[in-house]
Design a protein around this motif. Structure first.
Motif, short mmCIF file in Angstrom:
data_model
loop_
_atom_site.label_atom_id
_atom_site.label_comp_id
_atom_site.label_asym_id
_atom_site.label_seq_id
_atom_site.Cartn_x
_atom_site.Cartn_y
_atom_site.Cartn_z
N HIS A 114 -6.44 5.46 51.40
CA HIS A 114 -6.04 5.05 50.06
C HIS A 114 -4.83 4.13 50.05
O HIS A 114 -4.42 3.64 49.00
CB HIS A 114 -5.75 6.28 49.20
CG HIS A 114 -4.52 7.02 49.64
ND1 HIS A 114 -4.55 7.93 50.65
CD2 HIS A 114 -3.24 6.96 49.20
CE1 HIS A 114 -3.33 8.43 50.83
NE2 HIS A 114 -2.52 7.85 49.96
N ALA A 115 -4.23 3.86 51.23
CA ALA A 115 -3.02 3.03 51.29
C ALA A 115 -3.29 1.64 50.74
O ALA A 115 -2.45 1.04 50.06
CB ALA A 115 -2.49 2.95 52.71
N SER A 116 -4.48 1.10 51.01
CA SER A 116 -4.78 -0.26 50.56
C SER A 116 -4.86 -0.35 49.05
O SER A 116 -4.65 -1.41 48.47
CB SER A 116 -6.10 -0.72 51.17
OG SER A 116 -7.17 0.14 50.77
N THR A 117 -5.15 0.78 48.42
CA THR A 117 -5.26 0.73 46.95
C THR A 117 -3.90 0.59 46.30
O THR A 117 -3.81 0.21 45.13
CB THR A 117 -5.93 2.01 46.44
OG1 THR A 117 -5.10 3.16 46.72
CG2 THR A 117 -7.29 2.21 47.08
N HIS A 118 -2.83 0.92 47.07
CA HIS A 118 -1.48 0.78 46.52
C HIS A 118 -0.93 -0.63 46.67
O HIS A 118 0.18 -0.90 46.18
CB HIS A 118 -0.53 1.78 47.20
CG HIS A 118 -0.88 3.22 46.95
ND1 HIS A 118 -1.35 3.66 45.74
CD2 HIS A 118 -0.82 4.32 47.76
CE1 HIS A 118 -1.58 4.96 45.79
NE2 HIS A 118 -1.28 5.39 47.02
N ALA A 119 -1.65 -1.50 47.38
CA ALA A 119 -1.18 -2.87 47.56
C ALA A 119 -1.20 -3.59 46.22
O ALA A 119 -1.78 -3.12 45.24
CB ALA A 119 -2.06 -3.59 48.57
N SER A 120 -0.55 -4.76 46.19
CA SER A 120 -0.43 -5.48 44.92
C SER A 120 -1.78 -5.84 44.34
O SER A 120 -1.93 -5.96 43.12
CB SER A 120 0.40 -6.76 45.14
OG SER A 120 -0.23 -7.60 46.11
N ALA A 121 -2.80 -6.00 45.17
CA ALA A 121 -4.14 -6.33 44.66
C ALA A 121 -5.06 -5.12 44.64
O ALA A 121 -6.27 -5.25 44.41
CB ALA A 121 -4.74 -7.45 45.51
N GLY A 122 -4.49 -3.92 44.92
CA GLY A 122 -5.32 -2.72 44.97
C GLY A 122 -5.65 -2.19 43.59
O GLY A 122 -5.19 -2.70 42.57
N SER A 123 -6.42 -1.11 43.60
CA SER A 123 -6.85 -0.53 42.32
C SER A 123 -5.74 0.25 41.65
O SER A 123 -5.73 0.43 40.44
CB SER A 123 -8.07 0.38 42.56
OG SER A 123 -7.73 1.42 43.48
N ASP A 124 -4.80 0.79 42.44
CA ASP A 124 -3.66 1.50 41.86
C ASP A 124 -2.37 1.03 42.54
O ASP A 124 -1.72 1.80 43.25
CB ASP A 124 -3.84 3.01 41.99
CG ASP A 124 -3.98 3.43 43.44
OD1 ASP A 124 -4.34 2.56 44.28
OD2 ASP A 124 -3.70 4.60 43.73
N PRO A 125 -2.01 -0.24 42.35
CA PRO A 125 -0.82 -0.77 43.03
C PRO A 125 0.44 -0.03 42.59
O PRO A 125 0.55 0.42 41.45
CB PRO A 125 -0.79 -2.23 42.58
CG PRO A 125 -1.52 -2.24 41.29
CD PRO A 125 -2.61 -1.22 41.43
N LEU A 126 1.35 0.08 43.55
CA LEU A 126 2.63 0.72 43.26
C LEU A 126 3.59 -0.33 42.75
O LEU A 126 3.80 -1.37 43.38
CB LEU A 126 3.19 1.38 44.52
CG LEU A 126 2.38 2.54 45.09
CD1 LEU A 126 3.03 3.07 46.37
CD2 LEU A 126 2.24 3.67 44.07
#
Length: 323
Positions: A92-104
């Motif tokens: 799920h780390a990739s989803t936190h990227a700026s273009a992910g589904s749930d960016p941090l």
């Protein structure tokens, strides 16, 4: 300094000495005093305050696993297998990227001192980055070589003397330039003309200077009167007629001289000169070499001739003139 009583001595005072010694670590009611950190204590009367005074975090109250990896509520040890480089990141780390589904996303207020720290920083700039990449050294200047590129150049003492001048006028003074430096090129001879003119000029000479000081006029001839001095003399048409002759014979012709002009005086009998006669002496043999003057015609075309007779009686014209 507080001390314990010495056995066999301190009679009558040992109680006071003991109380003084105990008062260092105890209160008057017998409870123990707080020992400062500087003396090996914690400076606190309870465990929580002691941990705070010692700078311990919340992990100080956590246990470490006896074996294996830590579980919830335990401190992770260095041999925890999850700390190895080969650990695969959670999917799920990739989803936190700026273009992910749930960016941090974090606001500036959520990062401690971010705004303050950034206010003390120079904004990123390509020119400053280029300068930062240079190697500084003594007597080196900085120059841009293109957009976002820079280099150093030699900056000598002479160069710095120009850079610190306050104006172009001061820089000309530093360079030792004169007032001609600010004149347009049109104020001077074209390139090479001065050198050409100088090469074609007559070097300074005292004789030429003397002639240059004369006043020219018609029918005047310059001549030297001494070393470095000159004057002018009258130069008539008759004089010019003589000096343009190519040889002495031509000059005798210009003067109207006859063939006798080239004879020595010994060739004539000077005792026999006849004046005012219009015909030759009657006795040529007796009057050989005699010189006489004859005339013919009338003024202004009267011709006077000096003549002589040789031994054979032949008349020879010595000179003639029209009057």
């Amino acid at each position: 300094m507080s001390r314990l009583p010495v056995p066999g001595s301190d009679d009558g005072t040992w109680g006071d000495i003991l109380n003084d010694y105990l008062s260092v670590e105890h209160n008057a009611d017998g409870t123990q005093k707080t020992v400062p950190i500087t003396k090996g204590g914690t400076g606190a009367t309870d465990a929580s305050t002691a941990r705070t005074n010692l700078g311990l975090g919340t992990a100080a109250t956590k246990d470490t696993p006896a074996v294996g990896n830590a579980v919830a509520g335990e401190v992770v040890k260095g041999d925890d297998t999850r700390l190895t480089d080969s650990r695969t990141p959670a999917t799920h780390a990739s989803t936190h990227a700026s273009a992910g589904s749930d960016p941090l996303t974090l606001s500036q207020s959520q990062i401690t001192n971010l705004t303050t720290d950034l206010s003390n920083k120079q904004p990123l700039d390509s020119e400053l980055t280029a300068i930062a990449g240079l190697t500084s050294a003594a007597d080196k200047g900085i120059q841009f070589t293109g957009a976002g590129t820079a280099a150093t150049y030699d900056l000598t003492t002479a160069g710095k003397a120009l850079l610190d001048d306050a104006s172009a006028s001061a820089q000309r003074t530093t360079l030792g330039l004169g007032s001609a430096a600010v004149e347009a090129a049109s104020a001077f001879d074209p390139a090479g003309s001065a050198a050409t003119a100088q090469a074609a000029s007559q070097p300074l000479d005292s004789e030429l200077t003397a002639i240059a000081g004369l006043t020219s006029a018609a029918d005047k001839l310059p001549y030297f009167t001494g070393s470095g001095t000159a004057a002018v003399a009258t130069f008539t048409a008759a004089g010019r007629a003589l000096v343009d002759d190519v040889d002495a014979a031509a000059q005798r012709t210009t003067l109207g001289l006859g063939t006798a002009s080239t004879q020595n005086t010994s060739a004539f009998d000077l005792t026999k000169l006849y004046f005012g006669v219009t015909t030759a002496p009657a006795t040529p043999s007796a009057d050989a070499h005699a010189v006489y003057l004859t005339g013919s015609g009338t003024t202004p075309n009267r011709v006077l001739e000096w003549k002589m007779k040789n031994e054979t009686g032949e008349e020879v014209v010595l000179s003639s003139v029209i009057v």
